[in-house]
Design a protein around this motif. Structure first.
Motif, PDB file in Angstrom:
ATOM      1  N   ASP A  20       0.953  -1.078  -0.130  1.00  0.00           N
ATOM      2  CA  ASP A  20      -0.093  -0.043   0.025  1.00  0.00           C
ATOM      3  C   ASP A  20       0.798   1.311  -0.030  1.00  0.00           C
ATOM      4  O   ASP A  20       0.542   2.020  -0.816  1.00  0.00           O
ATOM      5  CB  ASP A  20      -0.761  -0.185   1.287  1.00  0.00           C
ATOM      6  CG  ASP A  20      -2.123  -0.930   1.021  1.00  0.00           C
ATOM      7  OD1 ASP A  20      -2.457  -1.204   0.150  1.00  0.00           O
ATOM      8  OD2 ASP A  20      -2.731  -1.242   2.102  1.00  0.00           O
ATOM      9  N   VAL A  23       2.296   1.660  -3.417  1.00  0.00           N
ATOM     10  CA  VAL A  23       1.440   2.391  -4.562  1.00  0.00           C
ATOM     11  C   VAL A  23       1.132   3.683  -4.111  1.00  0.00           C
ATOM     12  O   VAL A  23       1.264   4.436  -5.187  1.00  0.00           O
ATOM     13  CB  VAL A  23       0.120   1.302  -4.218  1.00  0.00           C
ATOM     14  CG1 VAL A  23      -1.010   2.156  -4.894  1.00  0.00           C
ATOM     15  CG2 VAL A  23       0.302  -0.052  -5.094  1.00  0.00           C
ATOM     16  N   SER A  50      -0.433  -1.538 -11.344  1.00  0.00           N
ATOM     17  CA  SER A  50      -1.605  -2.222 -11.636  1.00  0.00           C
ATOM     18  C   SER A  50      -1.209  -3.850 -11.160  1.00  0.00           C
ATOM     19  O   SER A  50      -2.183  -4.331 -10.624  1.00  0.00           O
ATOM     20  CB  SER A  50      -1.957  -2.230 -13.082  1.00  0.00           C
ATOM     21  OG  SER A  50      -2.243  -0.931 -13.503  1.00  0.00           O
ATOM     22  N   ASP A  53      -1.365  -3.889  -7.160  1.00  0.00           N
ATOM     23  CA  ASP A  53      -2.734  -3.755  -6.807  1.00  0.00           C
ATOM     24  C   ASP A  53      -3.444  -5.234  -7.321  1.00  0.00           C
ATOM     25  O   ASP A  53      -4.373  -5.439  -6.400  1.00  0.00           O
ATOM     26  CB  ASP A  53      -3.519  -2.591  -7.815  1.00  0.00           C
ATOM     27  CG  ASP A  53      -3.641  -1.568  -7.109  1.00  0.00           C
ATOM     28  OD1 ASP A  53      -3.426  -1.263  -5.959  1.00  0.00           O
ATOM     29  OD2 ASP A  53      -3.892  -0.336  -7.755  1.00  0.00           O
ATOM     30  N   SER A  54      -3.253  -5.890  -8.092  1.00  0.00           N
ATOM     31  CA  SER A  54      -3.997  -7.247  -8.471  1.00  0.00           C
ATOM     32  C   SER A  54      -3.407  -8.098  -7.579  1.00  0.00           C
ATOM     33  O   SER A  54      -4.300  -9.314  -7.278  1.00  0.00           O
ATOM     34  CB  SER A  54      -3.852  -7.571  -9.743  1.00  0.00           C
ATOM     35  OG  SER A  54      -2.365  -7.954  -9.955  1.00  0.00           O
ATOM     36  N   LYS A  56      -1.961  -7.765  -4.088  1.00  0.00           N
ATOM     37  CA  LYS A  56      -1.708  -7.472  -2.613  1.00  0.00           C
ATOM     38  C   LYS A  56      -2.939  -7.703  -1.940  1.00  0.00           C
ATOM     39  O   LYS A  56      -2.847  -7.929  -0.536  1.00  0.00           O
ATOM     40  CB  LYS A  56      -1.544  -5.804  -2.518  1.00  0.00           C
ATOM     41  CG  LYS A  56      -2.662  -4.885  -2.776  1.00  0.00           C
ATOM     42  CD  LYS A  56      -2.413  -3.497  -2.535  1.00  0.00           C
ATOM     43  CE  LYS A  56      -3.610  -2.549  -2.803  1.00  0.00           C
ATOM     44  NZ  LYS A  56      -3.273  -1.076  -2.777  1.00  0.00           N
TER      45      LYS A  56
END
Length: 109
Positions: A20, A23, A50, A53-54, A56
């Motif tokens: 997090d 990102v 991206s 994100d996919s 985590k």
């Protein structure tokens, strides 16, 4: 057996937190330095964001750590590009992920 399970849960939570932070740092760096970052680097950063994100939100610790490290490597290129463009270094307290030092723990007894 519970200690192992708890340890894995803690590692997973810590990896997700690092993800997090990476990102957030990446999005902030891109937003703050749009005009100083080459388009191909910005695209690479967005792809790494991206990808991270996919994974985590999942339970695969290795994938989360790998994706976080890959994003951090790309992010270091952003800071280099910004410095070459005559921009600022990251503001105090906003070091690239992976280079953060632990908070100073003072013994309060």
């Amino acid at each position: 057996a519970n200690a192992d399970t708890d340890k894995k849960k803690v590692e997973l939570v810590e990896a997700r937190n690092m993800a997090d932070q990476a990102v957030y740092a990446a999005r902030k760096a891109l937003g703050d330095n749009k005009d100083k970052i080459p388009m191909e680097l910005a695209t690479a950063i967005n792809e790494k964001v991206s990808a991270l994100d996919s994974v985590k939100g999942g339970d695969d610790l290795a994938k989360i750590k790998t994706a976080t490290e890959e994003l951090s490597k790309e992010l270091s290129k952003v800071y280099e590009a910004v410095q070459k463009a005559g921009g600022q270094t990251p503001p105090p307290g906003e070091t690239p992920p992976g280079t953060q030092s632990a908070p100073n723990d003072t013994d309060k007894k």
